[in-house]
Design a protein around this motif. Sequence first.
Motif, PDB file in Angstrom:
ATOM      1  N   LEU A 111       0.031   2.081  -6.882  1.00 40.94           N
ATOM      2  CA  LEU A 111      -0.667   1.767  -5.631  1.00 40.94           C
ATOM      3  C   LEU A 111      -2.075   1.250  -5.904  1.00 40.94           C
ATOM      4  O   LEU A 111      -2.513   0.251  -5.329  1.00 40.94           O
ATOM      5  N   GLU A 112      -2.788   1.913  -6.807  1.00 42.65           N
ATOM      6  CA  GLU A 112      -4.151   1.492  -7.124  1.00 42.65           C
ATOM      7  C   GLU A 112      -4.179   0.057  -7.666  1.00 42.65           C
ATOM      8  O   GLU A 112      -4.992  -0.768  -7.238  1.00 42.65           O
ATOM      9  N   LEU A 113      -3.261  -0.232  -8.581  1.00 47.54           N
ATOM     10  CA  LEU A 113      -3.204  -1.585  -9.144  1.00 47.54           C
ATOM     11  C   LEU A 113      -2.770  -2.614  -8.101  1.00 47.54           C
ATOM     12  O   LEU A 113      -3.337  -3.705  -8.026  1.00 47.54           O
ATOM     13  N   GLU A 114      -1.767  -2.274  -7.312  1.00 51.15           N
ATOM     14  CA  GLU A 114      -1.285  -3.214  -6.284  1.00 51.15           C
ATOM     15  C   GLU A 114      -2.388  -3.557  -5.292  1.00 51.15           C
ATOM     16  O   GLU A 114      -2.516  -4.710  -4.878  1.00 51.15           O
TER      17      GLU A 114
ATOM     18  N   GLY B 155      -4.439  -6.743  -2.673  1.00 51.92           N
ATOM     19  CA  GLY B 155      -5.294  -6.396  -1.542  1.00 51.92           C
ATOM     20  C   GLY B 155      -4.684  -5.243  -0.779  1.00 51.92           C
ATOM     21  O   GLY B 155      -3.460  -5.072  -0.755  1.00 51.92           O
ATOM     22  N   PRO B 156      -5.532  -4.424  -0.149  1.00 52.81           N
ATOM     23  CA  PRO B 156      -5.039  -3.210   0.515  1.00 52.81           C
ATOM     24  C   PRO B 156      -4.179  -3.468   1.740  1.00 52.81           C
ATOM     25  O   PRO B 156      -3.441  -2.588   2.172  1.00 52.81           O
ATOM     26  N   GLU B 157      -4.219  -4.664   2.296  1.00 53.17           N
ATOM     27  CA  GLU B 157      -3.453  -4.957   3.503  1.00 53.17           C
ATOM     28  C   GLU B 157      -2.162  -5.727   3.225  1.00 53.17           C
ATOM     29  O   GLU B 157      -1.456  -6.105   4.148  1.00 53.17           O
ATOM     30  N   HIS B 158      -1.855  -5.957   1.975  1.00 52.57           N
ATOM     31  CA  HIS B 158      -0.668  -6.743   1.639  1.00 52.57           C
ATOM     32  C   HIS B 158       0.602  -5.948   1.936  1.00 52.57           C
ATOM     33  O   HIS B 158       0.701  -4.770   1.580  1.00 52.57           O
TER      34      HIS B 158
ATOM     35  N   VAL C 194       2.425  -3.613  -0.649  1.00 53.27           N
ATOM     36  CA  VAL C 194       1.828  -2.329  -1.007  1.00 53.27           C
ATOM     37  C   VAL C 194       2.526  -1.194  -0.249  1.00 53.27           C
ATOM     38  O   VAL C 194       2.491  -0.033  -0.658  1.00 53.27           O
ATOM     39  N   THR C 195       3.214  -1.549   0.816  1.00 52.98           N
ATOM     40  CA  THR C 195       3.836  -0.540   1.687  1.00 52.98           C
ATOM     41  C   THR C 195       4.819   0.365   0.946  1.00 52.98           C
ATOM     42  O   THR C 195       4.930   1.541   1.252  1.00 52.98           O
ATOM     43  N   TRP C 196       5.530  -0.162  -0.043  1.00 54.13           N
ATOM     44  CA  TRP C 196       6.501   0.659  -0.776  1.00 54.13           C
ATOM     45  C   TRP C 196       5.823   1.779  -1.548  1.00 54.13           C
ATOM     46  O   TRP C 196       6.341   2.898  -1.610  1.00 54.13           O
ATOM     47  N   SER C 197       4.674   1.487  -2.122  1.00 55.98           N
ATOM     48  CA  SER C 197       3.979   2.534  -2.874  1.00 55.98           C
ATOM     49  C   SER C 197       3.458   3.623  -1.956  1.00 55.98           C
ATOM     50  O   SER C 197       3.501   4.806  -2.306  1.00 55.98           O
ATOM     51  N   TRP C 198       2.954   3.239  -0.761  1.00 57.21           N
ATOM     52  CA  TRP C 198       2.544   4.264   0.212  1.00 57.21           C
ATOM     53  C   TRP C 198       3.739   5.136   0.572  1.00 57.21           C
ATOM     54  O   TRP C 198       3.639   6.366   0.643  1.00 57.21           O
ATOM     55  N   ASN C 199       4.889   4.502   0.820  1.00 59.25           N
ATOM     56  CA  ASN C 199       6.098   5.244   1.192  1.00 59.25           C
ATOM     57  C   ASN C 199       6.544   6.163   0.056  1.00 59.25           C
ATOM     58  O   ASN C 199       6.874   7.328   0.284  1.00 59.25           O
TER      59      ASN C 199
ATOM     60  N   GLN D  29       2.203   6.641   7.567  1.00 63.74           N
ATOM     61  CA  GLN D  29       1.498   5.858   8.587  1.00 63.74           C
ATOM     62  C   GLN D  29       0.838   4.636   7.962  1.00 63.74           C
ATOM     63  O   GLN D  29       0.850   3.558   8.555  1.00 63.74           O
ATOM     64  N   ARG D  30       0.279   4.784   6.773  1.00 64.01           N
ATOM     65  CA  ARG D  30      -0.304   3.625   6.074  1.00 64.01           C
ATOM     66  C   ARG D  30       0.779   2.594   5.771  1.00 64.01           C
ATOM     67  O   ARG D  30       0.582   1.406   5.942  1.00 64.01           O
ATOM     68  N   SER D  31       1.925   3.085   5.309  1.00 61.51           N
ATOM     69  CA  SER D  31       3.036   2.194   4.997  1.00 61.51           C
ATOM     70  C   SER D  31       3.489   1.437   6.240  1.00 61.51           C
ATOM     71  O   SER D  31       3.644   0.213   6.224  1.00 61.51           O
ATOM     72  N   LEU D  32       3.666   2.165   7.319  1.00 64.09           N
ATOM     73  CA  LEU D  32       4.169   1.547   8.556  1.00 64.09           C
ATOM     74  C   LEU D  32       3.128   0.653   9.215  1.00 64.09           C
ATOM     75  O   LEU D  32       3.490  -0.301   9.920  1.00 64.09           O
ATOM     76  N   ALA D  33       1.853   0.925   8.995  1.00 70.41           N
ATOM     77  CA  ALA D  33       0.815   0.044   9.538  1.00 70.41           C
ATOM     78  C   ALA D  33       0.897  -1.342   8.888  1.00 70.41           C
ATOM     79  O   ALA D  33       0.631  -2.351   9.529  1.00 70.41           O
ATOM     80  N   LEU D  34       1.304  -1.374   7.623  1.00 67.85           N
ATOM     81  CA  LEU D  34       1.422  -2.644   6.908  1.00 67.85           C
ATOM     82  C   LEU D  34       2.756  -3.332   7.177  1.00 67.85           C
ATOM     83  O   LEU D  34       2.829  -4.549   7.219  1.00 67.85           O
ATOM     84  N   LYS D  35       3.812  -2.530   7.314  1.00 67.70           N
ATOM     85  CA  LYS D  35       5.147  -3.100   7.510  1.00 67.70           C
ATOM     86  C   LYS D  35       5.942  -2.177   8.431  1.00 67.70           C
ATOM     87  O   LYS D  35       6.704  -1.326   7.977  1.00 67.70           O
ATOM     88  N   PRO D  36       5.762  -2.350   9.748  1.00 68.80           N
ATOM     89  CA  PRO D  36       6.413  -1.449  10.712  1.00 68.80           C
ATOM     90  C   PRO D  36       7.939  -1.422  10.608  1.00 68.80           C
ATOM     91  O   PRO D  36       8.562  -0.452  11.006  1.00 68.80           O
TER      92      PRO D  36
END
Length: 162
Positions: A67-70, A75-78, A81-86, A106-113
């Motif tokens: 997640l940190e590298l991605e 970028g944090p809004e890409h 990145v949602t898979w790593s949050w999940n 919630q972070r994951s879903l904010a990027l990719k609902p």
Amino acid sequence: LAFQIYVIGDLGGRREEGIGIARAARALARLLGDPPNTVAAIHSNLGNLYWYIGRLDDAGVEYAAALELEQKILGPEHPDVTWSWNNLGSVLLTQGRPDEAIAQFQRSLALKPSLFEAQINFGKALLAKGYSQADIAKLWGGNVLRVLRAGEAEAKRDLAQS
């Protein structure tokens, strides 16, 4: 080599062999100057293997590193990145930490609902937190429950087929 970790360890179900390939891939990546995309993929795939064999602390470390590298690379809004949050949320939920897991989902879903796995996991985390199905429907809408039920039905079908 990151792809081989996925194919052998994840798809092929040969987890320990995949972990060995991940060690070799890390050494090779170091020799190549640690290309960030490759290193992130190694962390993510190794996290998956640790997840499968129940090494949750190790999986969490790998997912956090990915997640940190991605976030640095993409970028944090890409949306990718949602898979790593999940994945990180899944570890936290399994470790009995639903509050922290909910934040990750919630972070994951904010990027990719539309990420089905994150929707299911978010619903599971809410149930683990003690929300009733009625509370979930009222606070987050019926869609969370529909997805959670669809995920349960899919899991039952998968079990029946195996």
